[in-house]
Design a protein around this motif. Structure first.
Motif, PDB file in Angstrom:
ATOM      1  N   LEU A   6       0.821  -1.215   0.000  1.00 37.27           N
ATOM      2  CA  LEU A   6       0.000   0.000   0.000  1.00 37.27           C
ATOM      3  C   LEU A   6       0.851   1.261   0.000  1.00 37.27           C
ATOM      4  CD1 LEU A   6      -3.090  -0.863   2.202  1.00 37.27           C
ATOM      5  CD2 LEU A   6      -3.017  -0.313  -0.216  1.00 37.27           C
ATOM      6  N   PHE A   7       1.972   1.242   0.701  1.00 35.42           N
ATOM      7  CA  PHE A   7       2.873   2.390   0.691  1.00 35.42           C
ATOM      8  C   PHE A   7       3.320   2.695  -0.743  1.00 35.42           C
ATOM      9  CE2 PHE A   7       7.074   4.324   0.833  1.00 35.42           C
ATOM     10  CZ  PHE A   7       6.879   5.370   1.725  1.00 35.42           C
ATOM     11  N   ASP A   8       3.743   1.664  -1.461  1.00 38.25           N
ATOM     12  CA  ASP A   8       4.163   1.851  -2.855  1.00 38.25           C
ATOM     13  C   ASP A   8       3.011   2.333  -3.729  1.00 38.25           C
ATOM     14  OD1 ASP A   8       6.804   1.199  -2.406  1.00 38.25           O
ATOM     15  OD2 ASP A   8       6.589  -0.879  -3.059  1.00 38.25           O
ATOM     16  N   PHE A   9       1.821   1.788  -3.506  1.00 33.87           N
ATOM     17  CA  PHE A   9       0.650   2.192  -4.280  1.00 33.87           C
ATOM     18  C   PHE A   9       0.358   3.682  -4.056  1.00 33.87           C
ATOM     19  CE2 PHE A   9      -3.926   2.532  -5.116  1.00 33.87           C
ATOM     20  CZ  PHE A   9      -4.011   1.921  -6.359  1.00 33.87           C
ATOM     21  N   ILE A  10       0.409   4.110  -2.804  1.00 35.25           N
ATOM     22  CA  ILE A  10       0.150   5.515  -2.471  1.00 35.25           C
ATOM     23  C   ILE A  10       1.247   6.405  -3.048  1.00 35.25           C
ATOM     24  CG2 ILE A  10      -0.062   7.187  -0.576  1.00 35.25           C
ATOM     25  CD1 ILE A  10      -1.134   4.697   1.099  1.00 35.25           C
ATOM     26  N   ARG A  11       2.494   5.976  -2.906  1.00 33.89           N
ATOM     27  CA  ARG A  11       3.615   6.764  -3.434  1.00 33.89           C
ATOM     28  C   ARG A  11       3.511   6.904  -4.955  1.00 33.89           C
ATOM     29  NH1 ARG A  11       9.176   4.427  -1.942  1.00 33.89           N
ATOM     30  NH2 ARG A  11       8.402   2.899  -3.409  1.00 33.89           N
ATOM     31  N   ASN A  12       3.153   5.823  -5.646  1.00 31.23           N
ATOM     32  CA  ASN A  12       2.978   5.899  -7.103  1.00 31.23           C
ATOM     33  C   ASN A  12       1.813   6.817  -7.471  1.00 31.23           C
ATOM     34  OD1 ASN A  12       5.143   4.192  -7.587  1.00 31.23           O
ATOM     35  ND2 ASN A  12       3.867   2.355  -7.610  1.00 31.23           N
ATOM     36  N   THR A  13       0.753   6.769  -6.682  1.00 36.72           N
ATOM     37  CA  THR A  13      -0.387   7.656  -6.918  1.00 36.72           C
ATOM     38  C   THR A  13       0.022   9.110  -6.714  1.00 36.72           C
ATOM     39  OG1 THR A  13      -1.907   5.917  -6.196  1.00 36.72           O
ATOM     40  CG2 THR A  13      -2.775   8.172  -6.251  1.00 36.72           C
ATOM     41  N   GLN A  14       0.809   9.371  -5.678  1.00 37.36           N
ATOM     42  CA  GLN A  14       1.279  10.728  -5.434  1.00 37.36           C
ATOM     43  C   GLN A  14       2.150  11.208  -6.597  1.00 37.36           C
ATOM     44  OE1 GLN A  14       4.017  11.423  -2.137  1.00 37.36           O
ATOM     45  NE2 GLN A  14       2.969  13.365  -1.691  1.00 37.36           N
ATOM     46  N   HIS A  15       2.960  10.331  -7.134  1.00 39.21           N
ATOM     47  CA  HIS A  15       3.780  10.696  -8.301  1.00 39.21           C
ATOM     48  C   HIS A  15       2.886  11.045  -9.494  1.00 39.21           C
ATOM     49  CE1 HIS A  15       7.094  10.890 -11.087  1.00 39.21           C
ATOM     50  NE2 HIS A  15       6.479  10.019 -11.869  1.00 39.21           N
ATOM     51  N   GLN A  16       1.824  10.274  -9.696  1.00 39.30           N
ATOM     52  CA  GLN A  16       0.880  10.592 -10.782  1.00 39.30           C
ATOM     53  C   GLN A  16       0.271  11.970 -10.552  1.00 39.30           C
ATOM     54  OE1 GLN A  16      -1.863   7.268 -10.640  1.00 39.30           O
ATOM     55  NE2 GLN A  16      -0.821   6.256 -12.344  1.00 39.30           N
ATOM     56  N   LEU A  17      -0.077  12.254  -9.309  1.00 34.50           N
ATOM     57  CA  LEU A  17      -0.642  13.558  -8.957  1.00 34.50           C
ATOM     58  C   LEU A  17       0.332  14.673  -9.313  1.00 34.50           C
ATOM     59  CD1 LEU A  17      -2.641  15.444  -7.363  1.00 34.50           C
ATOM     60  CD2 LEU A  17      -1.273  14.888  -5.334  1.00 34.50           C
ATOM     61  N   GLN A  18       1.593  14.485  -8.976  1.00 33.90           N
ATOM     62  CA  GLN A  18       2.597  15.520  -9.204  1.00 33.90           C
ATOM     63  C   GLN A  18       2.895  15.736 -10.683  1.00 33.90           C
ATOM     64  OE1 GLN A  18       5.598  13.877  -6.642  1.00 33.90           O
ATOM     65  NE2 GLN A  18       4.752  14.849  -4.816  1.00 33.90           N
ATOM     66  N   CYS A  19       2.484  14.809 -11.524  1.00 31.34           N
ATOM     67  CA  CYS A  19       2.688  14.937 -12.975  1.00 31.34           C
ATOM     68  C   CYS A  19       1.538  15.666 -13.677  1.00 31.34           C
ATOM     69  CB  CYS A  19       2.882  13.551 -13.600  1.00 31.34           C
ATOM     70  SG  CYS A  19       4.448  12.794 -13.146  1.00 31.34           S
ATOM     71  N   ILE A  20       0.482  15.974 -12.954  1.00 29.47           N
ATOM     72  CA  ILE A  20      -0.655  16.671 -13.555  1.00 29.47           C
ATOM     73  C   ILE A  20      -0.285  18.141 -13.751  1.00 29.47           C
ATOM     74  CG2 ILE A  20      -3.065  17.393 -13.246  1.00 29.47           C
ATOM     75  CD1 ILE A  20      -3.456  14.850 -11.530  1.00 29.47           C
ATOM     76  N   ASP A  21      -0.515  18.640 -14.943  1.00 29.81           N
ATOM     77  CA  ASP A  21      -0.262  20.045 -15.252  1.00 29.81           C
ATOM     78  C   ASP A  21      -1.426  20.872 -14.707  1.00 29.81           C
ATOM     79  OD1 ASP A  21      -0.151  22.597 -16.451  1.00 29.81           O
ATOM     80  OD2 ASP A  21       0.839  21.800 -18.229  1.00 29.81           O
ATOM     81  N   PRO A  22      -1.191  21.696 -13.670  1.00 29.91           N
ATOM     82  CA  PRO A  22      -2.289  22.452 -13.061  1.00 29.91           C
ATOM     83  C   PRO A  22      -2.955  23.445 -14.016  1.00 29.91           C
ATOM     84  CG  PRO A  22      -0.185  23.043 -12.051  1.00 29.91           C
ATOM     85  CD  PRO A  22       0.076  21.936 -13.008  1.00 29.91           C
ATOM     86  N   GLU A  23      -2.173  23.983 -14.947  1.00 31.35           N
ATOM     87  CA  GLU A  23      -2.757  24.924 -15.908  1.00 31.35           C
ATOM     88  C   GLU A  23      -3.718  24.204 -16.847  1.00 31.35           C
ATOM     89  OE1 GLU A  23       0.276  27.195 -17.869  1.00 31.35           O
ATOM     90  OE2 GLU A  23       1.123  27.860 -15.962  1.00 31.35           O
ATOM     91  N   LYS A  24      -3.326  23.022 -17.282  1.00 31.39           N
ATOM     92  CA  LYS A  24      -4.227  22.242 -18.137  1.00 31.39           C
ATOM     93  C   LYS A  24      -5.474  21.832 -17.374  1.00 31.39           C
ATOM     94  CE  LYS A  24      -0.946  20.266 -21.417  1.00 31.39           C
ATOM     95  NZ  LYS A  24      -0.387  19.002 -21.950  1.00 31.39           N
ATOM     96  N   LEU A  25      -5.305  21.449 -16.116  1.00 29.60           N
ATOM     97  CA  LEU A  25      -6.466  21.063 -15.309  1.00 29.60           C
ATOM     98  C   LEU A  25      -7.412  22.245 -15.133  1.00 29.60           C
ATOM     99  CD1 LEU A  25      -7.754  18.721 -13.776  1.00 29.60           C
ATOM    100  CD2 LEU A  25      -6.511  19.487 -11.741  1.00 29.60           C
ATOM    101  N   ALA A  26      -6.853  23.434 -14.904  1.00 28.42           N
ATOM    102  CA  ALA A  26      -7.675  24.638 -14.745  1.00 28.42           C
ATOM    103  C   ALA A  26      -8.454  24.955 -16.022  1.00 28.42           C
ATOM    104  CB  ALA A  26      -6.806  25.830 -14.346  1.00 28.42           C
ATOM    105  N   ARG A  27      -7.886  24.579 -17.179  1.00 20.13           N
ATOM    106  CA  ARG A  27      -8.569  24.803 -18.464  1.00 20.13           C
ATOM    107  C   ARG A  27      -9.486  23.638 -18.832  1.00 20.13           C
ATOM    108  NH1 ARG A  27      -3.243  25.955 -20.287  1.00 20.13           N
ATOM    109  NH2 ARG A  27      -3.350  24.102 -21.590  1.00 20.13           N
ATOM    110  N   CYS A  28      -9.626  22.672 -17.908  1.00 19.21           N
ATOM    111  CA  CYS A  28     -10.483  21.490 -18.122  1.00 19.21           C
ATOM    112  C   CYS A  28      -9.997  20.643 -19.292  1.00 19.21           C
ATOM    113  CB  CYS A  28     -11.934  21.889 -18.293  1.00 19.21           C
ATOM    114  SG  CYS A  28     -12.632  22.638 -16.824  1.00 19.21           S
TER     115      CYS A  28
END
Length: 119
Positions: free
Chosen positions: A41-63
């Motif tokens: 579970l630690f690895d699963f959460i850490r990998n999920t956090q890495h996916q989160l950190q790869c999201i471009d916030p500007e693109k997300l804001a533009r939907c």
């Protein structure tokens, strides 16, 4: 029309960091024999956090559809983590290669942190 999703990446990142810290402090996560379920579970959460950190916030804001899909994936993975932590059956132990009688008690701190993360 593009639908907005409620997603505060920096808040989620902080909450995931707090959850990972709680996993690291868990008594059964300590060397020399950390419990396989905790490691999984630690690895699963850490990998999920890495996916989160790869999201471009500007693109997300533009939907942007891809950014929205990435955010939805992160939220889904966090909900799946909560499901696994809350599960009281022996399925998680079996899934992580443990004997059914070798389940792990995640403790109140981890359960509270995943609850906060998935609110």
């Amino acid at each position: 029309m593009t639908e907005m999703i409620s997603f505060n990446a920096s808040k989620i990142d902080q909450q995931m960091g707090d959850l990972l810290s709680a996993f690291e402090a868990h008594p059964r996560m300590q060397p020399p024999n950390p419990h396989p379920t905790l490691i999984f579970l630690f690895d699963f959460i850490r990998n999920t956090q890495h996916q989160l950190q790869c999201i471009d916030p500007e693109k997300l804001a533009r939907c942007d559809p891809e950014a929205k899909e990435q955010a939805t994936e992160v939220m889904g993975r966090n909900l799946f983590t909560k499901y696994l932590i809350d599960d009281r059956t022996e399925k998680l132990a079996l899934m992580t290669g443990c004997e059914p009688d070798d389940t792990v008690d995640f403790g109140d701190e981890i359960r509270e942190k995943i609850r906060i993360l998935t609110e």
